[in-house]
Motif scaffolding. Structure first.
Motif, short mmCIF file in Angstrom:
data_model
loop_
_atom_site.label_atom_id
_atom_site.label_comp_id
_atom_site.label_asym_id
_atom_site.label_seq_id
_atom_site.Cartn_x
_atom_site.Cartn_y
_atom_site.Cartn_z
N PRO A 82 0.94 -19.15 18.26
CA PRO A 82 1.20 -19.36 16.84
C PRO A 82 1.83 -18.10 16.24
O PRO A 82 1.49 -16.99 16.63
CB PRO A 82 -0.19 -19.60 16.25
N GLU A 83 2.74 -18.30 15.33
CA GLU A 83 3.43 -17.18 14.68
C GLU A 83 2.64 -16.74 13.45
O GLU A 83 2.08 -17.55 12.73
CB GLU A 83 4.81 -17.64 14.23
N ILE A 84 2.60 -15.42 13.24
CA ILE A 84 1.98 -14.86 12.05
C ILE A 84 3.05 -14.11 11.27
O ILE A 84 3.67 -13.20 11.80
CB ILE A 84 0.80 -13.93 12.40
N ARG A 85 3.28 -14.53 10.04
CA ARG A 85 4.25 -13.88 9.16
C ARG A 85 3.47 -13.19 8.05
O ARG A 85 2.61 -13.81 7.41
CB ARG A 85 5.22 -14.89 8.57
N ILE A 86 3.79 -11.91 7.82
CA ILE A 86 3.13 -11.13 6.78
C ILE A 86 4.21 -10.59 5.84
O ILE A 86 5.15 -9.94 6.28
CB ILE A 86 2.30 -9.97 7.36
N THR A 87 4.04 -10.90 4.55
CA THR A 87 5.01 -10.48 3.54
C THR A 87 4.29 -9.68 2.46
O THR A 87 3.39 -10.22 1.80
CB THR A 87 5.69 -11.71 2.90
N ASN A 100 -3.41 -3.89 -2.50
CA ASN A 100 -2.11 -4.35 -2.03
C ASN A 100 -2.21 -5.82 -1.67
O ASN A 100 -3.08 -6.21 -0.89
CB ASN A 100 -1.70 -3.56 -0.78
N ALA A 101 -1.33 -6.62 -2.23
CA ALA A 101 -1.33 -8.05 -1.93
C ALA A 101 -0.33 -8.33 -0.82
O ALA A 101 0.79 -7.84 -0.84
CB ALA A 101 -0.98 -8.86 -3.17
N ILE A 102 -0.79 -9.10 0.16
CA ILE A 102 0.10 -9.57 1.22
C ILE A 102 -0.07 -11.07 1.35
O ILE A 102 -1.15 -11.62 1.13
CB ILE A 102 -0.17 -8.88 2.58
N GLU A 103 1.02 -11.72 1.65
CA GLU A 103 1.01 -13.15 1.92
C GLU A 103 1.03 -13.30 3.45
O GLU A 103 1.92 -12.74 4.11
CB GLU A 103 2.24 -13.78 1.30
N VAL A 104 0.08 -14.03 3.98
CA VAL A 104 -0.03 -14.21 5.43
C VAL A 104 0.11 -15.69 5.74
O VAL A 104 -0.65 -16.51 5.21
CB VAL A 104 -1.37 -13.68 5.98
N THR A 105 1.07 -16.02 6.60
CA THR A 105 1.28 -17.39 7.04
C THR A 105 1.03 -17.46 8.54
O THR A 105 1.60 -16.69 9.31
CB THR A 105 2.71 -17.88 6.74
N VAL A 106 0.17 -18.38 8.94
CA VAL A 106 -0.05 -18.67 10.36
C VAL A 106 0.58 -20.04 10.60
O VAL A 106 0.22 -21.02 9.94
CB VAL A 106 -1.54 -18.67 10.73
N VAL A 118 -2.06 -17.78 3.03
CA VAL A 118 -3.06 -17.25 2.12
C VAL A 118 -2.57 -15.92 1.56
O VAL A 118 -1.81 -15.21 2.20
CB VAL A 118 -4.45 -17.07 2.78
N LEU A 119 -3.02 -15.59 0.36
CA LEU A 119 -2.76 -14.30 -0.26
C LEU A 119 -4.02 -13.46 -0.07
O LEU A 119 -5.11 -13.89 -0.41
CB LEU A 119 -2.46 -14.46 -1.75
N VAL A 120 -3.84 -12.27 0.52
CA VAL A 120 -4.97 -11.38 0.78
C VAL A 120 -4.71 -10.06 0.04
O VAL A 120 -3.61 -9.52 0.12
CB VAL A 120 -5.14 -11.12 2.30
N ARG A 121 -5.72 -9.58 -0.66
CA ARG A 121 -5.62 -8.30 -1.39
C ARG A 121 -6.41 -7.25 -0.62
O ARG A 121 -7.60 -7.42 -0.39
CB ARG A 121 -6.16 -8.47 -2.81
#
Length: 146
Positions: A82-87, A100-106, A118-121
């Protein structure tokens, strides 16, 4: 042990190394199995049978360097896992200091065709924490790290 732990009070993405692979064959020698878990108040999911190779750890180290520079990353985007994208999404002030807020897509394009974002702070030292976890996993790896 956790290779990746991106978590706040509401959302989390964790890549947990579960041990050496039980899959037979020369390609899998020295490979570790992992689980990816995404948890939020809205959705929860877990992907098992993720296979980590030494180059995945090298790619994660490079991804952390790019994230430290404020760049988005795609990790494990070779179609094998599975790909993990972090923005990175910016910094937010809180009563306890900036986060710091990051958007993480699995994205599991190979098996379930499902993705979750999900948005993670996270606190300022989150990248250093990820580097320490990476070093810990590498110290237990069954062969020389790159």
């Amino acid at each position: 042990m956790d290779l990746v732990r991106l978590a706040d009070d509401e959302n989390s993405v964790v890549v947990r190394v579960t041990g050496p692979t039980t899959t037979n064959g020369p390609f899998w020698d020295g490979c570790f199995e992992a689980d990816i878990t995404v948890a939020s108040e809205f959705a929860n999911g877990r992907l098992r049978e993720v296979y980590l190779l030494p180059e995945d750890l090298d790619d994660w180290a490079q991804a952390l360097d790019r994230l430290a520079a404020g760049e988005p990353v795609d990790w494990m985007d070779d179609g094998r896992n599975p790909e993990i994208r972090i923005t990175p999404r910016g910094t937010y002030g809180t009563p306890h200091g900036p986060l710091n807020a990051i958007e993480v897509t699995v994205r599991d394009a190979a098996a379930s065709l499902t993705s979750t974002t999900v948005l993670v702070r996270l606190p300022d030292d989150w990248i250093d924490a990820q580097r320490r976890q990476l070093a810990h996993v590498r110290s237990t790896w069954p062969f020389e790290p790159h």
